[in-house]
Design a protein around this motif. Structure first.
Motif, PDB file in Angstrom:
ATOM      1  N   THR A  93       0.744  -1.121   0.106  1.00 59.91           N
ATOM      2  CA  THR A  93      -0.027   0.076   0.053  1.00 59.91           C
ATOM      3  C   THR A  93       1.000   1.183  -0.141  1.00 59.91           C
ATOM      4  OG1 THR A  93      -0.073  -0.287   2.419  1.00 59.91           O
ATOM      5  CG2 THR A  93      -1.863  -1.087   1.186  1.00 59.91           C
ATOM      6  N   ASP A  94       2.103   1.179   0.635  1.00 63.58           N
ATOM      7  CA  ASP A  94       3.054   2.385   0.659  1.00 63.58           C
ATOM      8  C   ASP A  94       3.569   2.648  -0.514  1.00 63.58           C
ATOM      9  OD1 ASP A  94       2.222   2.870   3.200  1.00 63.58           O
ATOM     10  OD2 ASP A  94       4.180   2.662   3.975  1.00 63.58           O
ATOM     11  N   ALA A  95       3.741   1.474  -1.307  1.00 62.61           N
ATOM     12  CA  ALA A  95       4.373   1.512  -2.758  1.00 62.61           C
ATOM     13  C   ALA A  95       3.594   2.524  -3.714  1.00 62.61           C
ATOM     14  CB  ALA A  95       4.600   0.110  -3.259  1.00 62.61           C
ATOM     15  N   CYS A  96       1.968   2.217  -3.418  1.00 64.69           N
ATOM     16  CA  CYS A  96       1.215   2.918  -4.505  1.00 64.69           C
ATOM     17  C   CYS A  96       1.520   4.466  -4.283  1.00 64.69           C
ATOM     18  CB  CYS A  96      -0.151   2.787  -4.124  1.00 64.69           C
ATOM     19  SG  CYS A  96      -0.528   0.910  -4.363  1.00 64.69           S
ATOM     20  N   ASN A  97       1.906   5.011  -3.051  1.00 70.17           N
ATOM     21  CA  ASN A  97       2.108   6.398  -2.919  1.00 70.17           C
ATOM     22  C   ASN A  97       3.593   6.835  -2.835  1.00 70.17           C
ATOM     23  OD1 ASN A  97      -0.745   7.099  -2.494  1.00 70.17           O
ATOM     24  ND2 ASN A  97      -0.651   5.699  -0.833  1.00 70.17           N
ATOM     25  N   ALA A  98       4.365   6.064  -3.260  1.00 72.08           N
ATOM     26  CA  ALA A  98       5.780   6.084  -2.804  1.00 72.08           C
ATOM     27  C   ALA A  98       6.312   7.409  -3.679  1.00 72.08           C
ATOM     28  CB  ALA A  98       6.575   5.076  -3.570  1.00 72.08           C
ATOM     29  N   PHE A  99       5.594   7.984  -4.864  1.00 69.09           N
ATOM     30  CA  PHE A  99       5.971   9.204  -5.502  1.00 69.09           C
ATOM     31  C   PHE A  99       4.945  10.278  -5.129  1.00 69.09           C
ATOM     32  CE2 PHE A  99       7.472   5.782  -8.666  1.00 69.09           C
ATOM     33  CZ  PHE A  99       8.716   5.678  -8.191  1.00 69.09           C
ATOM     34  N   VAL A 100       3.749   9.846  -4.920  1.00 73.22           N
ATOM     35  CA  VAL A 100       2.907  10.824  -4.747  1.00 73.22           C
ATOM     36  C   VAL A 100       3.094  11.451  -3.361  1.00 73.22           C
ATOM     37  CG1 VAL A 100       0.397  11.273  -4.294  1.00 73.22           C
ATOM     38  CG2 VAL A 100       1.123   9.766  -6.025  1.00 73.22           C
ATOM     39  N   ARG A 177       0.393   7.626 -12.289  1.00 79.87           N
ATOM     40  CA  ARG A 177      -0.434   7.816 -13.342  1.00 79.87           C
ATOM     41  C   ARG A 177      -1.838   7.576 -13.172  1.00 79.87           C
ATOM     42  NH1 ARG A 177      -3.142   9.467 -16.748  1.00 79.87           N
ATOM     43  NH2 ARG A 177      -2.866   9.411 -19.112  1.00 79.87           N
ATOM     44  N   TYR A 178      -2.352   6.453 -12.847  1.00 85.17           N
ATOM     45  CA  TYR A 178      -3.744   6.176 -12.620  1.00 85.17           C
ATOM     46  C   TYR A 178      -4.047   6.274 -11.145  1.00 85.17           C
ATOM     47  CZ  TYR A 178      -3.311   5.104 -17.476  1.00 85.17           C
ATOM     48  OH  TYR A 178      -2.800   5.118 -18.744  1.00 85.17           O
ATOM     49  N   ARG A 179      -4.419   7.123 -10.145  1.00 83.86           N
ATOM     50  CA  ARG A 179      -5.025   7.167  -8.868  1.00 83.86           C
ATOM     51  C   ARG A 179      -5.520   6.269  -8.317  1.00 83.86           C
ATOM     52  NH1 ARG A 179      -2.131  12.086  -7.515  1.00 83.86           N
ATOM     53  NH2 ARG A 179      -0.668  12.565  -9.097  1.00 83.86           N
ATOM     54  N   ASP A 180      -6.717   5.665  -9.134  1.00 80.57           N
ATOM     55  CA  ASP A 180      -7.801   5.043  -8.577  1.00 80.57           C
ATOM     56  C   ASP A 180      -7.224   3.484  -8.509  1.00 80.57           C
ATOM     57  OD1 ASP A 180      -9.787   6.631  -8.936  1.00 80.57           O
ATOM     58  OD2 ASP A 180     -10.433   6.031 -11.041  1.00 80.57           O
ATOM     59  N   THR A 182      -4.811   2.671  -6.628  1.00 73.82           N
ATOM     60  CA  THR A 182      -4.513   2.835  -5.342  1.00 73.82           C
ATOM     61  C   THR A 182      -5.482   2.080  -4.470  1.00 73.82           C
ATOM     62  OG1 THR A 182      -2.983   4.694  -5.318  1.00 73.82           O
ATOM     63  CG2 THR A 182      -3.705   3.935  -3.244  1.00 73.82           C
ATOM     64  N   GLN A 183      -6.764   2.602  -4.941  1.00 70.75           N
ATOM     65  CA  GLN A 183      -8.045   1.869  -3.967  1.00 70.75           C
ATOM     66  C   GLN A 183      -8.340   0.453  -4.414  1.00 70.75           C
ATOM     67  OE1 GLN A 183      -9.224   3.775  -1.806  1.00 70.75           O
ATOM     68  NE2 GLN A 183      -7.792   5.303  -2.439  1.00 70.75           N
ATOM     69  N   ILE A 184      -7.934   0.293  -5.799  1.00 76.54           N
ATOM     70  CA  ILE A 184      -7.965  -1.517  -6.177  1.00 76.54           C
ATOM     71  C   ILE A 184      -7.011  -2.240  -5.550  1.00 76.54           C
ATOM     72  CG2 ILE A 184      -7.641  -2.736  -8.278  1.00 76.54           C
ATOM     73  CD1 ILE A 184      -8.769  -0.484 -10.026  1.00 76.54           C
ATOM     74  N   VAL A 185      -6.001  -1.862  -5.178  1.00 78.92           N
ATOM     75  CA  VAL A 185      -4.434  -2.388  -4.664  1.00 78.92           C
ATOM     76  C   VAL A 185      -5.032  -2.814  -3.275  1.00 78.92           C
ATOM     77  CG1 VAL A 185      -2.229  -2.705  -3.757  1.00 78.92           C
ATOM     78  CG2 VAL A 185      -2.800  -1.789  -6.458  1.00 78.92           C
ATOM     79  N   THR A 186      -5.645  -1.623  -2.471  1.00 77.74           N
ATOM     80  CA  THR A 186      -5.877  -1.713  -1.260  1.00 77.74           C
ATOM     81  C   THR A 186      -7.070  -2.761  -0.890  1.00 77.74           C
ATOM     82  OG1 THR A 186      -5.505   0.877  -0.823  1.00 77.74           O
ATOM     83  CG2 THR A 186      -6.801  -0.466   0.908  1.00 77.74           C
ATOM     84  N   SER A 187      -8.155  -2.954  -1.912  1.00 74.61           N
ATOM     85  CA  SER A 187      -9.007  -3.549  -1.744  1.00 74.61           C
ATOM     86  C   SER A 187      -8.599  -5.280  -2.106  1.00 74.61           C
ATOM     87  CB  SER A 187     -10.249  -3.346  -2.952  1.00 74.61           C
ATOM     88  OG  SER A 187     -10.870  -2.017  -2.420  1.00 74.61           O
ATOM     89  N   VAL A 188      -7.721  -5.413  -2.939  1.00 69.98           N
ATOM     90  CA  VAL A 188      -7.122  -6.689  -3.282  1.00 69.98           C
ATOM     91  C   VAL A 188      -6.457  -7.136  -2.227  1.00 69.98           C
ATOM     92  CG1 VAL A 188      -5.555  -7.944  -4.878  1.00 69.98           C
ATOM     93  CG2 VAL A 188      -7.327  -6.265  -5.933  1.00 69.98           C
ATOM     94  N   MET A 189      -5.693  -6.200  -1.539  1.00 69.04           N
ATOM     95  CA  MET A 189      -4.860  -6.730  -0.282  1.00 69.04           C
ATOM     96  C   MET A 189      -5.850  -7.400   0.679  1.00 69.04           C
ATOM     97  SD  MET A 189      -1.766  -6.934  -1.110  1.00 69.04           S
ATOM     98  CE  MET A 189      -0.901  -7.054   0.566  1.00 69.04           C
ATOM     99  N   GLN A 190      -6.868  -6.549   1.053  1.00 72.26           N
ATOM    100  CA  GLN A 190      -7.822  -6.937   1.946  1.00 72.26           C
ATOM    101  C   GLN A 190      -8.352  -8.297   1.655  1.00 72.26           C
ATOM    102  OE1 GLN A 190     -10.572  -3.866   2.186  1.00 72.26           O
ATOM    103  NE2 GLN A 190      -9.153  -2.497   3.208  1.00 72.26           N
TER     104      GLN A 190
END
Length: 267
Positions: A93-100, A177-180, A182-190
């Motif tokens: 989850t942190d990787a998704c926001n590493a650059f943002v 590039r595609y901010r959505d 992040t939400q998909i990855v979070t849901s998949v991890m859950q």
């Protein structure tokens, strides 16, 4: 801007190595992230250990009773499962926001983008170090006798770091590039938390349900947890993780080589 400092004049390998070798920068930034998170707290990062300890201590006897498993066998399994899963989930989850999350640095000057992936990974390693110590009293209580097979955790952890960094580059670029995503990855991890043997024993699965153990996170957990419990991980876990590592490295290399210069424009 001079060629020495310009990202536009570096090839992908030079840009990655420039960020990787600056351990002084990304370790310092990672440590400051932890310090700022617990600023004005009396216990500081010790809260990471206490909160994880309370979770393990509360869930161990309960889930052991629910599954009808002997506590001395189930408790170490659960403790390592929760500790390693917390690390997996936080890294992804942190990787998704590493650059943002590092946009203030990237917008103000040249920094190799791999540096901020290492920063995210180092921050999670610091948190993991505060939590893995909880396994020591659990292992003593359960009477786990460690042998030379414990050394297998070293190549397993090396594979974990390689995959975490490759996945960090991959998800960092895509999620910037595609901010959505992040939400998909979070849901998949859950969802994957319940498909991975964190709270349950793999041998309790019926034969037709064992396909869930093909999950790369389940295989990585097997490689890390089994040596610490005095056993040897299954060979299919090693083969599966090696294949997954090759896929991650290939995808990360392609995206990093092609799109690393566009990160600042996507922020």
């Amino acid at each position: 801007m001079s060629q020495v400092h310009s990202n536009l004049h570096r090839n992908a390998w030079s840009d990655w190595w420039e960020g990787t070798r600056r351990t002084d920068i990304w370790w310092t930034l990672a440590w400051f992230d932890i310090v700022l998170r617990y600023r004005r707290s009396m216990l500081g990062p010790i809260w990471l250990t206490l909160s994880m300890g309370l979770m393990i201590g509360g869930m161990g006897p309960l889930y052991s009773s629910l599954f009808g498993t002997e506590l001395s066998k189930f408790f170490p399994h659960l403790a390592l499962g929760i500790i390693f899963w917390a690390f997996f989930s936080s890294v992804v989850t942190d990787a998704c926001n590493a650059f943002v999350g590092s946009s203030n640095y990237l917008k103000q000057g040249y920094f190799p983008i791999s540096l901020f992936v290492w920063r995210s990974l180092a921050r999670n390693l610091i948190q993991f170090a505060h939590q893995i110590v909880l396994y020591i009293p659990v292992a003593f209580w359960a009477g786990i006798s460690l042998s030379w097979t414990m050394l297998l955790i070293l190549p397993a952890f090396a594979l974990l770091i390689i995959n975490a960094h490759a996945l960090g580059l991959l998800l960092g670029l895509v999620c910037t590039r595609y901010r959505d995503v992040t939400q998909i990855v979070t849901s998949v991890m859950q969802m994957l938390m319940f498909l991975t043997p964190v709270f349950w024993l793999p041998e309790s699965l019926p034969g037709r349900a064992r396909y869930v153990l093909w999950n790369p996170l389940a295989q990585m957990l097997d490689l890390l947890r089994t040596p610490l419990m005095g056993g040897v991980a299954h060979i299919h876990s090693w083969l599966g993780i090696l294949v997954w590592t090759a896929i991650c490295l290939t995808a990360a290399t392609v995206l990093f080589s092609k799109y690393r210069r566009r990160v600042v424009y996507w922020l």
